[in-house]
Design an enzyme around this catalytic site. Sequence first.
Site, short mmCIF file in Angstrom:
data_model
loop_
_atom_site.label_atom_id
_atom_site.label_comp_id
_atom_site.label_asym_id
_atom_site.label_seq_id
_atom_site.Cartn_x
_atom_site.Cartn_y
_atom_site.Cartn_z
N THR A 245 35.79 85.90 20.88
CA THR A 245 35.69 86.60 22.15
C THR A 245 36.84 87.58 22.29
OG1 THR A 245 34.59 84.73 23.15
CG2 THR A 245 35.63 86.29 24.66
N CYS A 333 68.70 84.56 8.98
CA CYS A 333 69.22 83.20 8.99
C CYS A 333 68.06 82.22 8.82
CB CYS A 333 69.90 82.90 10.31
SG CYS A 333 71.18 84.07 10.73
#
Length: 409
Positions: A245, A333
């Site tokens: 949808t 990181c």
Amino acid sequence: MSLKFPIYMDNHSTSPMDPRVLETMLPYFTEHFGNAASRSHKFGWTAEEAVNYAREQVATLIGADRPEEIVFTSGASESNNLALKGVAEFYRDKGNHIITTKIEHKAVLDTCKRLEKQGFEVTYLDVGVEGIVSLDDVRAAMTDKTILVSVMLANNEVGTIQPIGAIGALCKERGVIFHTDAVQGVGKTEFNVNAMGVDLASITAHKMYGPKGVGALYVRRARPRVRLTAQIDGGGHERGNRSGTLNVPGIVGFGKACEILTKEWRDEARYVASQRDRLKEKLFAELDECHINGAWGEGRRLPNNLNVSFSYVEGEGLMMAIKDVAVSSGSACTSSSLEPSYVLRALGVEEELAHTSIRFGLGRFTTEEEVDFVARLVIDKVKKLRDLSPLYEMAKEGVNLKDIVWAAH
Ligand SMILES: *Cc1c(COP(=O)(O)O)cnc(C)c1O
């Protein structure tokens, strides 16, 4: 006007939504809540009409011939997956070779890795210190098994712009399908799927002042007609290319974001480039030992990107010191390690320098006042950190640090 903190300079990650976009979206959450696939009543028709209008707005921005060439998705990660997996699966009998670059977004690189596990061969091209792929390298990598070339319009870290028109022409000549991840470049630099011979293009609303979670894949329907194997099966939405949808308010906002850019992108690019240049000039006027990563110049780098390495400062320390400014650093990181950015590494930037790099991503709402504040802050903090650095002091005294044999190892 007073400044609001933190100052946002991370527009390559996402952009704030334009209020004009929000305003256009609002009725589609409430009174126009219909399912665009409902064919039997007014609610559905209204939603479908709005979606088709947005399809035209998106098609116009990228120069597509027909609105039906726009397939709405959840964003560019999905669009990249659909383009690569969809072509690989559909054209498997024709060949199993794909060409891309080392600096693509992970949604392209990780998709390629998965395809390799399924028996496809992928060539990852180098981009050199400039961060721009060479047309000759693309040509040299082509074999009679090549079915797809995927090269991004502009890079999300260093902002370098790839020679999309030239690669498109080459692909046409060889009968190879050409996909571009156009996310960072569309609405910021010249882009036209027909003029550039692009067959598939991924874009996403949230990098162009639209809402998150909505994007598109442009799929060429003539000269040549490109076919895809759908990756999400279901109700056959989007001409069977992508079931589910439709996110009507999101799509309406996406369309509005595209319409704004169609009208305003050139002026906006000029303005943003002037602010970006102002930031660069201020930094370079007061700081030595700064290095721009990637090619510089109009047509070679996005107007909103400045990626700089500051030698002799510790990257993490600098990021901490300037936390009033939202930027990204060249360190990714992860829980276990501090890895430098794979894009900077692909440009040949040394690990040390990659860790000290900062990506400034300016945008539509960046003000001159913000630029001046950020320049002052970065200059002061870099100077302060360097005052504490024995290496910087030695370098200034003329010691060639590369010649030093460190005693304690
Ligand atoms: C942000 C980005 C994507 C991913 O888009 P989403 O809509 O967030 O999935 C893909 N490619 C590039 C170059 C991007 O910058």
